[in-house]
Structures are given as structure tokens and as C-alpha cells.
Design a protein around this motif. Structure first.
Motif, PDB file in Angstrom:
ATOM      1  N   LYS A  26      -9.202  34.484  -5.825  1.00 58.67           N
ATOM      2  CA  LYS A  26      -8.628  34.287  -4.487  1.00 58.67           C
ATOM      3  C   LYS A  26      -8.769  32.831  -4.049  1.00 58.67           C
ATOM      4  N   LYS A  27      -9.932  32.250  -4.320  1.00 59.87           N
ATOM      5  CA  LYS A  27     -10.178  30.851  -3.940  1.00 59.87           C
ATOM      6  C   LYS A  27      -9.291  29.900  -4.731  1.00 59.87           C
ATOM      7  N   VAL A  28      -9.248  30.078  -6.056  1.00 59.49           N
ATOM      8  CA  VAL A  28      -8.467  29.186  -6.917  1.00 59.49           C
ATOM      9  C   VAL A  28      -6.972  29.375  -6.677  1.00 59.49           C
ATOM     10  N   TYR A  29      -6.534  30.621  -6.523  1.00 64.62           N
ATOM     11  CA  TYR A  29      -5.110  30.892  -6.315  1.00 64.62           C
ATOM     12  C   TYR A  29      -4.630  30.323  -4.982  1.00 64.62           C
ATOM     13  N   ALA A  30      -5.464  30.379  -3.962  1.00 62.23           N
ATOM     14  CA  ALA A  30      -5.102  29.790  -2.661  1.00 62.23           C
ATOM     15  C   ALA A  30      -4.896  28.289  -2.802  1.00 62.23           C
ATOM     16  N   GLU A  31      -5.745  27.650  -3.604  1.00 61.16           N
ATOM     17  CA  GLU A  31      -5.609  26.208  -3.824  1.00 61.16           C
ATOM     18  C   GLU A  31      -4.349  25.915  -4.636  1.00 61.16           C
ATOM     19  N   MET A  32      -4.041  26.779  -5.605  1.00 64.77           N
ATOM     20  CA  MET A  32      -2.820  26.613  -6.389  1.00 64.77           C
ATOM     21  C   MET A  32      -1.589  26.699  -5.490  1.00 64.77           C
ATOM     22  N   GLN A  33      -1.568  27.673  -4.608  1.00 61.30           N
ATOM     23  CA  GLN A  33      -0.436  27.833  -3.702  1.00 61.30           C
ATOM     24  C   GLN A  33      -0.309  26.642  -2.764  1.00 61.30           C
ATOM     25  N   GLN A  34      -1.436  26.159  -2.293  1.00 65.50           N
ATOM     26  CA  GLN A  34      -1.438  25.002  -1.392  1.00 65.50           C
ATOM     27  C   GLN A  34      -0.857  23.769  -2.072  1.00 65.50           C
ATOM     28  N   LYS A  35      -1.098  23.644  -3.385  1.00 63.36           N
ATOM     29  CA  LYS A  35      -0.644  22.470  -4.127  1.00 63.36           C
ATOM     30  C   LYS A  35       0.666  22.714  -4.873  1.00 63.36           C
ATOM     31  N   GLY A  36       1.295  23.869  -4.630  1.00 61.50           N
ATOM     32  CA  GLY A  36       2.597  24.145  -5.227  1.00 61.50           C
ATOM     33  C   GLY A  36       2.561  24.447  -6.709  1.00 61.50           C
ATOM     34  N   VAL A  37       1.452  25.021  -7.183  1.00 61.62           N
ATOM     35  CA  VAL A  37       1.311  25.367  -8.600  1.00 61.62           C
ATOM     36  C   VAL A  37       1.608  26.859  -8.786  1.00 61.62           C
ATOM     37  N   THR A  38       2.485  27.167  -9.723  1.00 57.94           N
ATOM     38  CA  THR A  38       2.870  28.556  -9.998  1.00 57.94           C
ATOM     39  C   THR A  38       1.924  29.175 -11.019  1.00 57.94           C
ATOM     40  N   PHE A  39       1.501  30.405 -10.746  1.00 55.50           N
ATOM     41  CA  PHE A  39       0.584  31.121 -11.644  1.00 55.50           C
ATOM     42  C   PHE A  39       1.331  32.233 -12.363  1.00 55.50           C
ATOM     43  N   VAL A  40       1.145  32.314 -13.688  1.00 56.82           N
ATOM     44  CA  VAL A  40       1.852  33.282 -14.527  1.00 56.82           C
ATOM     45  C   VAL A  40       0.867  34.072 -15.382  1.00 56.82           C
ATOM     46  N   ALA A  41       0.966  35.392 -15.324  1.00 50.93           N
ATOM     47  CA  ALA A  41       0.201  36.267 -16.219  1.00 50.93           C
ATOM     48  C   ALA A  41       1.127  36.663 -17.361  1.00 50.93           C
ATOM     49  N   CYS A  42       0.785  36.263 -18.575  1.00 49.75           N
ATOM     50  CA  CYS A  42       1.630  36.503 -19.748  1.00 49.75           C
ATOM     51  C   CYS A  42       0.862  37.413 -20.700  1.00 49.75           C
ATOM     52  N   THR A  43       1.346  38.643 -20.874  1.00 47.37           N
ATOM     53  CA  THR A  43       0.491  39.661 -21.483  1.00 47.37           C
ATOM     54  C   THR A  43       1.251  40.759 -22.209  1.00 47.37           C
ATOM     55  N   GLY A  44       0.545  41.468 -23.055  1.00 48.29           N
ATOM     56  CA  GLY A  44       1.110  42.652 -23.686  1.00 48.29           C
ATOM     57  C   GLY A  44       1.107  43.851 -22.765  1.00 48.29           C
ATOM     58  N   LYS A  45       0.344  43.766 -21.690  1.00 51.02           N
ATOM     59  CA  LYS A  45       0.275  44.875 -20.738  1.00 51.02           C
ATOM     60  C   LYS A  45       1.621  45.100 -20.052  1.00 51.02           C
ATOM     61  N   GLN A  46       1.852  46.314 -19.632  1.00 51.80           N
ATOM     62  CA  GLN A  46       3.041  46.658 -18.865  1.00 51.80           C
ATOM     63  C   GLN A  46       3.002  45.930 -17.517  1.00 51.80           C
ATOM     64  N   CYS A  47       4.141  45.440 -17.068  1.00 46.92           N
ATOM     65  CA  CYS A  47       4.197  44.693 -15.803  1.00 46.92           C
ATOM     66  C   CYS A  47       3.554  45.469 -14.660  1.00 46.92           C
ATOM     67  N   GLU A  48       3.840  46.754 -14.594  1.00 49.12           N
ATOM     68  CA  GLU A  48       3.324  47.576 -13.499  1.00 49.12           C
ATOM     69  C   GLU A  48       1.801  47.705 -13.554  1.00 49.12           C
ATOM     70  N   ARG A  49       1.242  47.655 -14.757  1.00 42.77           N
ATOM     71  CA  ARG A  49      -0.217  47.685 -14.893  1.00 42.77           C
ATOM     72  C   ARG A  49      -0.812  46.381 -14.357  1.00 42.77           C
ATOM     73  N   VAL A  50      -0.132  45.271 -14.595  1.00 42.50           N
ATOM     74  CA  VAL A  50      -0.596  43.972 -14.102  1.00 42.50           C
ATOM     75  C   VAL A  50      -0.509  43.916 -12.578  1.00 42.50           C
ATOM     76  N   GLU A  51       0.562  44.484 -12.039  1.00 43.52           N
ATOM     77  CA  GLU A  51       0.692  44.538 -10.578  1.00 43.52           C
ATOM     78  C   GLU A  51      -0.492  45.280  -9.963  1.00 43.52           C
ATOM     79  N   LYS A  52      -0.899  46.368 -10.585  1.00 40.89           N
ATOM     80  CA  LYS A  52      -2.032  47.145 -10.082  1.00 40.89           C
ATOM     81  C   LYS A  52      -3.327  46.353 -10.240  1.00 40.89           C
ATOM     82  N   LEU A  53      -3.426  45.597 -11.318  1.00 41.37           N
ATOM     83  CA  LEU A  53      -4.623  44.809 -11.601  1.00 41.37           C
ATOM     84  C   LEU A  53      -4.861  43.760 -10.512  1.00 41.37           C
ATOM     85  N   PHE A  54      -3.796  43.069 -10.122  1.00 47.07           N
ATOM     86  CA  PHE A  54      -3.925  42.025  -9.097  1.00 47.07           C
ATOM     87  C   PHE A  54      -3.834  42.585  -7.683  1.00 47.07           C
ATOM     88  N   ASP A  55      -3.152  43.711  -7.547  1.00 48.54           N
ATOM     89  CA  ASP A  55      -3.048  44.408  -6.268  1.00 48.54           C
ATOM     90  C   ASP A  55      -2.556  43.458  -5.175  1.00 48.54           C
TER      91      ASP A  55
END
Length: 266
Positions: A26-55
Motif C-alpha cells: 500500500k505504501k509503495v503503490y501509493a508512491e508509484m501512483q503519485q509519481k505516475g508509475v504503472t504497476f503490472v502483475a504478470c503471472t500464470g495465475k488466472q486474472c480473476e484470482r489476481v483480482e482477489k489477491l489484491f482486492d
């Protein structure tokens, strides 16, 4: 200046219990958003499982799921790269010819499908990476588009299985044995590296503005799309060789701490 951060999940961003430090994220992602940095989760997991993971913490996160065969953001499918149906069914036949007792997960545009005969223990393994799971008596009965085929083998024969499938379908599909027990099949040229390149084009981000993290054999291509490519210290040797840098392990918050340090410099 870094504008795009791409990370694998299992063995990289997630610890060995498939968890992450939520408060640090939460702390690092807030700083990323503030500085205009896009975060990407690239995985073998199903997209919907990742959505649940990050909630609720995952708003704005790009998900390249199902071994980067699907791109999703904020609940919306942006792009899918499907496998030709005939090739997918041929691949399934080859896998079953090798050993009909392996756990097959056929990912389609609507859900991940497993055979109705799957054991309860194996079903729990599947649910660890797939949120929407349906059972079928025959994979040929799946009506929706085929996205990915995954095999879980408790005996760890993914390299031998890959060779068996490639004997018939080599050059027609993309196959990677990410580790001894897991093998993934997607459409030809559909893998983490190529899908990230497509996202870079969509976002107008360059190789020099990208940072990537990985650990497994299926992350080697991920190391080639970023100037700042990091293998976690627990990564396989091929990924370490392909990376420009080595960072702390997945058990030591290597990904988040590295992002935090780089953000402090820009």
C-alpha cells in the motif's frame, strides 16, 4: 525515469505462502501512483484470482494473467490471445497420451476447466491459482475460446512432457516448463515478454523506462523487455543469467523494497 514496473507473482512478488506484505505494498503503490508509475502483475495465475489477491488495494493495477494470454485492468478484459481450437485439442490429446493421470487445466475465456474426475486434493491445488473453475467430462465440450493449457504433474516430468508435445506441435504453439511440476501452453509467440511489449506500446513506455522482476524459467523473456531487469535471489539460474541485476528473495520483500529504493531516486 521508471514509468512501468512488471513483476511475476509466485516465487517473486509473493512469498512461499503465496502472500505479500499488504502494508508495504500500500505504501509503495501509493508512491508509484503519485509519481505516475504503472504497476503490472504478470503471472500464470488466472486474472480473476489476481483480482482477489489484491482486492481493494489493486485499483489501477494491470494484470497480464493466464501466462500473459489475457490483459485485464479494473475488472475489464483489455485483450485476449487465444489458441486455435484444433491445436489446443491436439495438445490435450498429446498430454493425455503421455500420461492420462496428470492434472490438466484448460483455461478458456469464461473459466478454467478441469476434468470432472479430478481428486479433491488436486482441485485445491488448482483453486490456488484459479478463481473461476468449472468441471467437464470432456475438454472438447468447452464452447468458449481456448486461452491456455496448464499441466500440473506431481512427478515433476514437465521437461519430458514438453519434448513429447513438441514432437507433434513444435513451432505451432508456445510451450514452457516453468518448473518441474508445471507446464504451460499458449498461442505461438504468446508469452510474458511479448505481452509486456504490447502493453508498452499501448502505454507509450520504452525499454529504458521499464523495470521487471522474475524467478522462473517462464520469466526469462521478462528480463529482456526492461533495462532494469531483476531476478530475485531465489530465481532459477537461467533467469539470473538473463537479468541485469539480482535483488533480495521473495521471502525478503525483494520486489517491493527494490521498487521503493528506485522510486526514492526519482
Amino acid at each position: 525515469m521508471i514509468k512501468l514496473v512488471v513483476t511475476d507473482l509466485d516465487g517473486t512478488f509473493l512469498n512461499n505462502k503465496s502472500q505479500y506484505d499488504v502494508e508495504l505494498f500500500k505504501k509503495v503503490y501509493a508512491e508509484m501512483q503519485q509519481k505516475g508509475v504503472t504497476f503490472v502483475a504478470c503471472t500464470g495465475k488466472q486474472c480473476e484470482r489476481v483480482e482477489k489477491l489484491f482486492d481493494e488495494h489493486g485499483k489501477g493495477v494491470w494484470i497480464l494473467g493466464d501466462s500473459a494470454a489475457r490483459i485485464k485492468k479494473d475488472g475489464q478484459v483489455v485483450k485476449e490471445f487465444s489458441i486455435d481450437r484444433d491445436l489446443a485439442l491436439q495438445a490435450i490429446d498429446q498430454i493425455q497420451d503421455f500420461d492420462n493421470n496428470m492434472t490438466l487445466i484448460v483455461c478458456a475465456s469464461d473459466a478454467a476447466y478441469v476434468h470432472s474426475s479430478i481428486s479433491e486434493d488436486m482441485y485445491k491445488v488448482v483453486k490456488g491459482s484459479y478463481e473461476r473453475v468449472l468441471k467437464t467430462d470432456s475438454f472438447a465440450n468447452i464452447d468458449s475460446r481456448f486461452i491456455k493449457i496448464t499441466v500440473f504433474d506431481t512427478e515433476g516430468r514437465s521437461t519430458a512432457l514438453r519434448a513429447h508435445v513438441e514432437n507433434t506441435l513444435g513451432g505451432q504453439i508456445y510451450i514452457v516448463d516453468s518448473e518441474a511440476r508445471w507446464l504451460d501452453i499458449t498461442a505461438l509467440h504468446t508469452h510474458k515478454g511479448e505481452t509486456v511489449k504490447k502493453l508498452q506500446e499501448m502505454l507509450g513506455v520504452t525499454f529504458e523506462e521499464t523495470m521487471s522482476f522474475g524467478d522462473g524459467e517462464n520469466d526469462v523473456e521478462l528480463m529482456a523487455i526492461a533495462k532494469y531487469s531483476f531476478a530475485v535471489s531465489n530465481a532459477c539460474e537461467n533467469t539470473k543469467k538473463a537479468a541485469n541485476f539480482i535483488t533480495k528473495s521473495n521471502e525478503e520483500n525483494g520486489v517491493l523494497l527494490t521498487i521503493q529504493k528506485i522510486l526514492d531516486l526519482q
